[in-house]
Design a protein around this motif. Structure first.
Motif, PDB file in Angstrom:
ATOM      1  N   GLY A   1      30.101  75.224  10.425  1.00 21.31           N
ATOM      2  CA  GLY A   1      30.070  74.517  11.702  1.00 21.31           C
ATOM      3  C   GLY A   1      30.456  73.064  11.571  1.00 21.31           C
ATOM      4  O   GLY A   1      30.691  72.551  10.476  1.00 21.31           O
ATOM      5  N   ALA A   2      30.500  72.403  12.702  1.00 19.11           N
ATOM      6  CA  ALA A   2      30.859  70.988  12.752  1.00 19.11           C
ATOM      7  C   ALA A   2      29.662  70.115  12.402  1.00 19.11           C
ATOM      8  O   ALA A   2      28.509  70.484  12.672  1.00 19.11           O
ATOM      9  N   LEU A   3      29.941  68.969  11.821  1.00 21.44           N
ATOM     10  CA  LEU A   3      28.886  68.010  11.511  1.00 21.44           C
ATOM     11  C   LEU A   3      28.102  67.674  12.778  1.00 21.44           C
ATOM     12  O   LEU A   3      26.880  67.573  12.747  1.00 21.44           O
ATOM     13  N   GLU A   4      28.801  67.565  13.911  1.00 18.41           N
ATOM     14  CA  GLU A   4      28.142  67.228  15.177  1.00 18.41           C
ATOM     15  C   GLU A   4      27.182  68.316  15.655  1.00 18.41           C
ATOM     16  O   GLU A   4      26.362  68.066  16.551  1.00 18.41           O
ATOM     17  N   ASP A   5      27.282  69.523  15.102  1.00 18.81           N
ATOM     18  CA  ASP A   5      26.367  70.606  15.476  1.00 18.81           C
ATOM     19  C   ASP A   5      24.944  70.363  14.969  1.00 18.81           C
ATOM     20  O   ASP A   5      23.999  70.991  15.445  1.00 18.81           O
ATOM     21  N   VAL A   6      24.815  69.481  13.992  1.00 14.11           N
ATOM     22  CA  VAL A   6      23.498  69.157  13.431  1.00 14.11           C
ATOM     23  C   VAL A   6      23.114  67.770  13.943  1.00 14.11           C
ATOM     24  O   VAL A   6      23.850  66.811  13.742  1.00 14.11           O
TER      25      VAL A   6
END
Length: 110
Positions: free
Chosen positions: A8-13
């Motif tokens: 997933g994307a870093l922004e998902d966390v």
């Protein structure tokens, strides 16, 4: 060198938060620090089984939400007077994507 899988994307966390990834090895908590470092640890505190993914992230530490055991996310070791450790897993960020060791996604041996 082991292979890595995009999870997933870093922004998902969330910053200073975590997301859970279910793998063949069990649940892994993927944490993001204030300065966008990413760590992956076993999502179960050895003290009382608390979900570390619900803990408080501070620097490169996470504190269990049940009984306040703090763990160094670099090593998985409990800090202070507490004894114990959680397993850490290889994780990296490339081009804004989080990559975790492909070995975690493999099926368990029978």
């Amino acid at each position: 060198m082991s292979a890595f899988v995009d999870i997933g994307a870093l922004e998902d966390v969330p910053v200073q938060g975590a997301r859970v990834v279910r793998t063949a090895q069990g649940c892994i908590a993927v944490f993001r620090t204030l300065d966008d470092r990413v760590f992956a640890l076993e999502d179960r505190c050895p003290h009382k089984g608390g979900p570390l993914s619900e803990g408080m992230v501070h620097g490169d530490r996470v504190t269990c939400p049940l009984h306040a055991w703090a763990f160094d996310m670099n090593t998985g070791q409990a800090q202070g007077a507490d004894e114990g450790a959680v397993r850490t897993y290889p994780v990296r960020v490339r081009n804004g994507r989080i990559l975790i060791s492909a070995e975690l996604m493999a099926r368990r041996a029978a």
